[in-house]
Design a protein around this motif. Sequence first.
Motif: not given
Length: 330
Positions: A125, A128, A131-132, A221-222, A225, A228-229
Amino acid sequence: MSAQYLLSPQFVVLPNITQFSPMFYFTGFPGLEAIEHWIFIPFFFMYLVAISGNCLILIIIKTSPHLHTPMYCLLSLLALIDLGLSVSTLPTTMGIFWFNSRSIYFGACQIQMFCIHSFSFMESSVLLVMSFDRFVAICHPLRYSAIITGQRVVRVGLIVILRGPVALVPIVLLLKAFPYCGSLVLSHSFCLHQEVIHLACIDTTFNNLYGLTVVVFTVMLDLVLIALSYGLILHTVAGLASQEEQLRAFQTCTSHLCAVLVFFVPMVGLSLVHRFGKHVPPAIHLLMANVYLFVPPMLNPIIYSIKTKEIRRAIIKLLGLRKDNAETWG
């Protein structure tokens, strides 16, 4: 309940079903018992680097006011999680090496299992969220301070801390209701859910499906995402005018990208091998489990110390090295 135990360093047979507080046994490193005192050396080194390195990261960020930013708050959280992951495996692993202690009560095994998997989900988490942070810093630099605020980092941090443990509580508690029989041997030096569940004498389909669902909607899922980022980051970087700007922008992501690869590659591989690799040699299971749990906590502080200029300079200052050396490294 009486039962005759046939016990060796590699094999335990219980002829009766064990229903209450079973005792599990670790194989450690099957076939290598004679040289386990030598195997102790690299493991001790990994623990030493992981614990000292992550403590150093925490001290540097705590004592450097200019590092009290959202990005370094997330790095502090990552260091704390890595410390927790290292400490979770320390008692049983070092117990095997130092005292040849290979048994563990079910309750202690539950606690260790819960801690290992919880810290693993927390690390996923945090990576993730980091990365955002990098996505906003590169794709929306002018809005970074408005989007990534201290208050939001605290809220996200609480979600990160709670998400993994809350999801794990049902499957860990359900293990206590299962009867166990036959060979109560775990092929590692620590407790993992994937192994303990295979020792149950009844149908464990629900636990297996629930465990797979948790992994898919957290770790997988992490990972999607994060990918994707980075796709969006690469698209933005490719649109920059000069190669120098592109390189400078991408360099801000290298430490995080290395941490992502170091964590997710062995974790996904181990999960796939446990669920679908029934014919994979036991040595591969053992190797992947140890890489997954010991390597990321050891490498993360090294990666961020080498790749992050502010951390490098703070380490040099903390160690009292000369200013010209700091400028050379920076």
